[in-house]
Design an enzyme around this catalytic site. Sequence first.
Site, PDB file in Angstrom:
ATOM      1  N   GLU A 113      40.593  44.505  78.808  1.00 17.75           N
ATOM      2  CA  GLU A 113      40.769  44.179  77.427  1.00 17.75           C
ATOM      3  C   GLU A 113      39.647  43.559  76.411  1.00 17.75           C
ATOM      4  O   GLU A 113      39.695  43.083  75.337  1.00 17.75           O
ATOM      5  CB  GLU A 113      41.688  43.170  77.977  1.00 17.75           C
TER       6      GLU A 113
ATOM      7  N   GLU B 122      41.895  40.682  69.452  1.00 22.81           N
ATOM      8  CA  GLU B 122      41.467  42.336  69.195  1.00 22.81           C
ATOM      9  C   GLU B 122      39.815  42.483  68.337  1.00 22.81           C
ATOM     10  O   GLU B 122      40.519  41.239  67.309  1.00 22.81           O
ATOM     11  CB  GLU B 122      43.264  42.674  69.171  1.00 22.81           C
TER      12      GLU B 122
END
Length: 282
Positions: A139, A148
């Site tokens: 991640e 992100e």
Amino acid sequence: MNYGKATSRNDQFAILLTTLFFLILTVSKPVASQNCGCASGLCCSSAGYCGTTDAYCGEGCKEGPCKNSGPGDPTVSLEETVTPEFFNSILSQATESDCKGRGFYTHETFMAAANAYPSFGATISKREIAAFFAHVAQETGFLCHIEEVDGPAKAARGEYCDTTKPEFPCVPGKGYYGRGAIQLSWNYNYGPCGRDLNEGDLLATPEKVAQDQVLAFKASFWYWTTNVRSSFKSGFGPTIKAVNSMECTGTGVPSETAANRIRYFQDYCMKLDVLPGENLTC
């Protein structure tokens, strides 16, 4: 005289049995427990009650002497297992020159978060630790990404806002893209995460997860214990679906990103000297 002595012994035995009976009732009685704060020796069930039977310590057990660990994978001390050396070995795998996570994700903040959210490490095993960090590695690019990469662009397109969850309304101008060690995403995760961690309204301030070093881990612990841990009982594969179901092809052949997670899991299991077990793909 002998009869009198026998009666006395019987009375004593009856008193002992009665005492034991009430002690058993006391220990076994369900007790509501906010945030799974059961007394020592008691398990917290999936429904939030404390006890010692399989109903509390078996399937869905959140905290205490749970029967979560599989054969050859006993419960361990989180602090003694996730050493600075192990933690930093994951950071050292990063290849990005602009690794914003360096100095943000640290062993000290990891342990501070674990102490603040004890249900994550209370009954954890080496295999589960390896699983958690395998997902963290994928991640965050080995603890490099705090947010992100293309999150703001996705938020601008209206992604990560599920309007069918009116109990967790999206705040205009706020984006619920991935943040933190497991990249907490979606309004329906930010809302309950902030509530359960007593971190205020994360729907109004989702950026806090990327600003507070301890919260970045605590939010990931919350997501793991709430949405992933129960899947891990069936092997590593189901946890991939719990973290990112889009990576599961349904063909038995893992996607590229799922294959990364499996490889990292096997690597960390080897470092922690535990077998990865079965059912590795989703």
